[in-house]
Write a protein that holds these residues in place. Sequence first.
Motif, mmCIF file in Angstrom:
data_model
loop_
_atom_site.group_PDB
_atom_site.id
_atom_site.type_symbol
_atom_site.label_atom_id
_atom_site.label_comp_id
_atom_site.label_asym_id
_atom_site.label_seq_id
_atom_site.Cartn_x
_atom_site.Cartn_y
_atom_site.Cartn_z
ATOM 1 N N HIS A 60 0.837 -1.135 -0.171
ATOM 2 C CA HIS A 60 0.148 0.075 -0.041
ATOM 3 C C HIS A 60 0.763 1.226 0.086
ATOM 4 C CE1 HIS A 60 0.625 1.560 4.073
ATOM 5 N NE2 HIS A 60 0.486 0.251 4.518
ATOM 6 N N GLY A 61 0.449 2.307 -0.395
ATOM 7 C CA GLY A 61 0.962 3.432 -0.840
ATOM 8 C C GLY A 61 0.862 4.650 0.486
ATOM 9 N N ALA A 75 4.520 -3.363 3.251
ATOM 10 C CA ALA A 75 4.349 -4.303 2.339
ATOM 11 C C ALA A 75 4.098 -5.409 3.461
ATOM 12 C CB ALA A 75 5.750 -4.581 1.769
ATOM 13 N N TYR A 76 3.266 -6.385 2.963
ATOM 14 C CA TYR A 76 2.620 -7.429 3.629
ATOM 15 C C TYR A 76 2.595 -8.707 2.713
ATOM 16 C CZ TYR A 76 0.575 -3.616 6.501
ATOM 17 O OH TYR A 76 0.616 -2.623 7.326
ATOM 18 N N PHE A 98 0.812 -11.506 11.692
ATOM 19 C CA PHE A 98 0.018 -10.452 11.025
ATOM 20 C C PHE A 98 0.485 -8.944 12.047
ATOM 21 C CE2 PHE A 98 -3.042 -7.009 10.338
ATOM 22 C CZ PHE A 98 -2.961 -6.919 8.974
ATOM 23 N N LEU A 99 0.416 -9.091 13.451
ATOM 24 C CA LEU A 99 0.949 -7.797 14.236
ATOM 25 C C LEU A 99 2.124 -7.656 13.912
ATOM 26 C CD1 LEU A 99 -1.211 -8.627 17.160
ATOM 27 C CD2 LEU A 99 -1.945 -6.874 15.353
ATOM 28 N N ALA A 101 6.316 -3.192 8.584
ATOM 29 C CA ALA A 101 5.780 -3.039 7.308
ATOM 30 C C ALA A 101 6.388 -2.040 6.432
ATOM 31 C CB ALA A 101 4.410 -2.902 7.048
ATOM 32 N N ARG A 102 6.930 -1.097 6.628
ATOM 33 C CA ARG A 102 7.627 0.080 6.048
ATOM 34 C C ARG A 102 8.370 -0.170 4.704
ATOM 35 N NH1 ARG A 102 11.709 5.118 8.031
ATOM 36 N NH2 ARG A 102 11.544 6.323 6.099
#
Length: 443
Positions: A169-170, A196-197, A221-222, A228-229
């Motif tokens: 995601h952006g 990013a995931y 997930f957490l 996630a950066r």
Amino acid sequence: MPRVNRTFVFVLLLASSCAFLLFQLYYYRNYVSKVRGGTPRSGKMFLNLKKFLALAQFFRLPLFLADSAALALLSQDALRQRDRVRREPHCSFLCTGRPITSFALPPGFLLAAEQKGFQLLEVRGRDPRLASLDTLSGEEIPLHFLFRLHGYIIHVVLLYERSGGYLWHGVLRLKAAADPTFAPFRLLDYGRHAGAYDRPELLLTVVDGLDVRVPRNISRFLVQQQEARFLECRYHDARSFLQLYPDDSSTAAVEFRRKAKALLRLAAQTLDRLDVPFWISSGTCLGWFRQCGVISYSRDVDIGIFISDFRPQITAAFRNVGMSLKHQFGKVEDSLELSFLGEDVKLDIFFFYRDGDVVWNGGTQAKSGRKFKYIFPSFSLCWAELLEVKVRVPCETLDYVMANYGTTWNVPVKSWDWKSSPSNVIENGVWPVAEWARLIQVY
């Protein structure tokens, strides 16, 4: 049936490439009890949440809970049990005492929500999947939708699948004309930076009496949410660099890039199975940062691993996927280094040691036993993409590169002596001769 605006339909079609959506529900009144027992369902927050979930269920949209606070409250026992029917049921998990509840869902929900009267703030940005060294224009795509109704905000974050097979995601960056008071932007969990995931496996359960999908592996997930950066390749600067120093297009260089891509992917898969995080280091990191690729004349792939993440199974794991151990220098306590060979390309693994506000990795000269130390400022790790492989890089990439290559890092140097050329190298003594057989192993 009301006539649908063509522009909005186009946005929906463009967004259909996303794999999932994340949305966050914000509220402005801090009335939710912080007691673990939860709050009665009469609160507006829960009513809006129930309406939102019912709408998603009506349109058969696979929505999943992505809120960190709510997920943290869900134990494995809670996932294995359905809510008991009570006369006055309570909001025990979804009303967490913080102004956010996060889910993920596909794009069809956006139109349904708008038809229910939500006000919309759309945030768009360039599609990095269309950017390359050949074209920098990149079409704009929707990145974030914020819906407002009755003083509450639903934040929808679009996740797009990247060529590396991961979800992205952006960043949420408001245009000059956007209303900065539309939502409490500083409270958003998603959008401060790109993320990013891995694609999560979902489990359907009942939370506070509502059917909700949650990640099957909540803890994973957490952790991903916290780490996630994502850093995008610097295509503009890379293009300028390659105009001055054109990339090698020889058959040997093209073949090296192919082998390096395969090797990097294999290394990522092997270390991921061991749950060992790594980042691209040395010349491989320089190639990503400087030219969005690999340096063809380097003839190897370099990665770094913190010594705290060392696993004794690493050597066997690489051998099991067909790679041979070329050398092993040092020991876990000091200057450990492994080198493997696959398809005639060397994979160098440097282990890094924390020492106060710096980190360092060691080097060993096999013929003399001399030791060297390469010192870097402390850094954190971000995700990036290199050769269509999702990899980590130091978030403070420029500092990392400058420590290793100095202020002239942007000028190619084909004659490189690993013992003297790096800006951050110092001599670190000599291994005792009596220990060479154990600490200096060449195969």
